[in-house]
Design a protein around this motif. Sequence first.
Motif, PDB file in Angstrom:
ATOM      1  N   TYR A 132      -8.579  -6.396  45.316  1.00  0.00           N
ATOM      2  CA  TYR A 132      -9.194  -5.156  45.982  1.00  0.00           C
ATOM      3  C   TYR A 132      -8.458  -4.562  46.841  1.00  0.00           C
ATOM      4  N   LYS A 133      -8.005  -3.211  46.632  1.00  0.00           N
ATOM      5  CA  LYS A 133      -7.058  -2.335  47.636  1.00  0.00           C
ATOM      6  C   LYS A 133      -5.791  -3.373  47.603  1.00  0.00           C
ATOM      7  N   LYS A 134      -5.380  -3.839  46.540  1.00  0.00           N
ATOM      8  CA  LYS A 134      -3.909  -4.401  46.291  1.00  0.00           C
ATOM      9  C   LYS A 134      -3.883  -6.013  46.559  1.00  0.00           C
ATOM     10  N   LYS A 135      -5.006  -6.468  47.233  1.00  0.00           N
ATOM     11  CA  LYS A 135      -5.075  -7.943  47.597  1.00  0.00           C
ATOM     12  C   LYS A 135      -5.885  -8.855  46.811  1.00  0.00           C
ATOM     13  N   VAL A 136      -5.367 -10.043  46.532  1.00  0.00           N
ATOM     14  CA  VAL A 136      -6.158 -10.915  45.591  1.00  0.00           C
ATOM     15  C   VAL A 136      -7.047 -11.534  46.266  1.00  0.00           C
ATOM     16  N   PHE A 137      -8.224 -11.673  45.463  1.00  0.00           N
ATOM     17  CA  PHE A 137      -9.358 -12.151  45.754  1.00  0.00           C
ATOM     18  C   PHE A 137      -9.956 -13.296  45.010  1.00  0.00           C
ATOM     19  N   ALA A 138      -9.235 -13.333  43.855  1.00  0.00           N
ATOM     20  CA  ALA A 138      -9.640 -14.480  42.803  1.00  0.00           C
ATOM     21  C   ALA A 138      -8.609 -14.433  41.829  1.00  0.00           C
ATOM     22  N   PHE A 139      -8.320 -15.702  41.018  1.00  0.00           N
ATOM     23  CA  PHE A 139      -7.381 -15.430  39.795  1.00  0.00           C
ATOM     24  C   PHE A 139      -7.681 -16.698  39.043  1.00  0.00           C
ATOM     25  N   PHE A 140      -7.121 -16.894  37.847  1.00  0.00           N
ATOM     26  CA  PHE A 140      -7.288 -17.871  36.946  1.00  0.00           C
ATOM     27  C   PHE A 140      -6.044 -18.529  37.173  1.00  0.00           C
ATOM     28  N   SER A 141      -6.109 -19.885  37.378  1.00  0.00           N
ATOM     29  CA  SER A 141      -4.984 -20.829  37.082  1.00  0.00           C
ATOM     30  C   SER A 141      -4.564 -21.483  36.250  1.00  0.00           C
ATOM     31  N   ARG A 142      -3.340 -22.155  36.378  1.00  0.00           N
ATOM     32  CA  ARG A 142      -2.599 -22.684  34.863  1.00  0.00           C
ATOM     33  C   ARG A 142      -3.609 -23.798  34.406  1.00  0.00           C
ATOM     34  N   GLN A 143      -4.343 -24.319  35.546  1.00  0.00           N
ATOM     35  CA  GLN A 143      -5.357 -25.600  35.157  1.00  0.00           C
ATOM     36  C   GLN A 143      -6.571 -25.137  34.550  1.00  0.00           C
ATOM     37  N   ASN A 144      -6.818 -23.838  33.910  1.00  0.00           N
ATOM     38  CA  ASN A 144      -7.728 -23.381  33.382  1.00  0.00           C
ATOM     39  C   ASN A 144      -8.987 -23.251  34.398  1.00  0.00           C
ATOM     40  N   SER A 184     -16.500 -26.000  33.943  1.00  0.00           N
ATOM     41  CA  SER A 184     -18.058 -26.448  33.632  1.00  0.00           C
ATOM     42  C   SER A 184     -18.898 -25.680  34.588  1.00  0.00           C
ATOM     43  N   GLN A 185     -18.329 -24.938  35.669  1.00  0.00           N
ATOM     44  CA  GLN A 185     -19.029 -24.092  36.405  1.00  0.00           C
ATOM     45  C   GLN A 185     -18.956 -22.884  36.212  1.00  0.00           C
ATOM     46  N   ASN A 186     -18.519 -22.319  34.926  1.00  0.00           N
ATOM     47  CA  ASN A 186     -18.209 -20.932  34.654  1.00  0.00           C
ATOM     48  C   ASN A 186     -19.443 -19.938  34.841  1.00  0.00           C
ATOM     49  N   GLN A 187     -20.649 -20.675  34.699  1.00  0.00           N
ATOM     50  CA  GLN A 187     -21.786 -19.668  34.923  1.00  0.00           C
ATOM     51  C   GLN A 187     -22.073 -19.207  36.382  1.00  0.00           C
ATOM     52  N   LYS A 188     -21.244 -19.866  37.378  1.00  0.00           N
ATOM     53  CA  LYS A 188     -21.167 -19.345  38.605  1.00  0.00           C
ATOM     54  C   LYS A 188     -20.029 -18.649  38.978  1.00  0.00           C
ATOM     55  N   TRP A 189     -19.131 -18.605  38.127  1.00  0.00           N
ATOM     56  CA  TRP A 189     -17.663 -17.972  38.489  1.00  0.00           C
ATOM     57  C   TRP A 189     -17.954 -16.442  39.048  1.00  0.00           C
ATOM     58  N   HIS A 190     -18.794 -15.564  38.375  1.00  0.00           N
ATOM     59  CA  HIS A 190     -19.057 -14.405  38.779  1.00  0.00           C
ATOM     60  C   HIS A 190     -19.747 -13.983  40.116  1.00  0.00           C
ATOM     61  N   LYS A 191     -20.596 -14.894  40.559  1.00  0.00           N
ATOM     62  CA  LYS A 191     -21.327 -15.126  41.801  1.00  0.00           C
ATOM     63  C   LYS A 191     -20.069 -15.198  42.898  1.00  0.00           C
ATOM     64  N   LEU A 192     -19.382 -16.394  42.680  1.00  0.00           N
ATOM     65  CA  LEU A 192     -18.348 -16.816  43.534  1.00  0.00           C
ATOM     66  C   LEU A 192     -17.198 -15.423  43.576  1.00  0.00           C
ATOM     67  N   ALA A 193     -16.891 -14.877  42.671  1.00  0.00           N
ATOM     68  CA  ALA A 193     -16.105 -13.793  42.709  1.00  0.00           C
ATOM     69  C   ALA A 193     -16.492 -12.513  43.508  1.00  0.00           C
ATOM     70  N   GLU A 194     -17.724 -12.504  43.229  1.00  0.00           N
ATOM     71  CA  GLU A 194     -18.419 -11.157  44.122  1.00  0.00           C
ATOM     72  C   GLU A 194     -18.499 -11.756  45.751  1.00  0.00           C
ATOM     73  N   THR A 195     -18.868 -13.089  45.824  1.00  0.00           N
ATOM     74  CA  THR A 195     -18.670 -13.485  47.223  1.00  0.00           C
ATOM     75  C   THR A 195     -17.280 -13.306  47.846  1.00  0.00           C
ATOM     76  N   ALA A 196     -16.266 -13.636  47.244  1.00  0.00           N
ATOM     77  CA  ALA A 196     -15.082 -13.495  47.463  1.00  0.00           C
ATOM     78  C   ALA A 196     -14.600 -12.000  47.779  1.00  0.00           C
ATOM     79  N   LEU A 197     -14.772 -11.091  47.041  1.00  0.00           N
ATOM     80  CA  LEU A 197     -14.771  -9.855  47.000  1.00  0.00           C
ATOM     81  C   LEU A 197     -15.474  -9.122  48.350  1.00  0.00           C
ATOM     82  N   GLU A 198     -16.611  -9.635  48.919  1.00  0.00           N
ATOM     83  CA  GLU A 198     -17.289  -8.999  49.862  1.00  0.00           C
ATOM     84  C   GLU A 198     -16.853  -9.623  50.991  1.00  0.00           C
TER      85      GLU A 198
END
Length: 105
Positions: free
Chosen positions: A33-45, A85-99
């Motif tokens: 968001y505006k060139k600042k990271v708020f979420a990413f995918f780790s090497r541990q999947n 195993s929690q991927n159904q909640k990833w989107h909500k967490l990403a939105e929270t991180a963005l906000e």
Amino acid sequence: MELEKFLEIRSELCLKYADVSEGKMMSSPAIHYKKKVFAFFSRQNKMVFKLGKTFPFLESDVPLTEFNPFKKKGPLTGWYEADFSQNQKWHKLAETALELLKKEV
């Protein structure tokens, strides 16, 4: 499968918000968001979120752990990861991180 879920979320957020874009974090695919990271995918999947050091991650309805990419150092302050195993909640967490990031910038 894990990476595809992350990429799907990233695409949706990039389409939904003008200042959200694709990027990298430690050589991994990330969401900016505006060139600042708020979420990413780790090497541990796992998906990793910048939720801040005051985020009550122990009280979250999603089992989160502090993100620690180091062998001899402590975890990155304010960064938390969620298993696939929690991927159904990833989107909500990403939105929270963005906000949360929007409040900082």
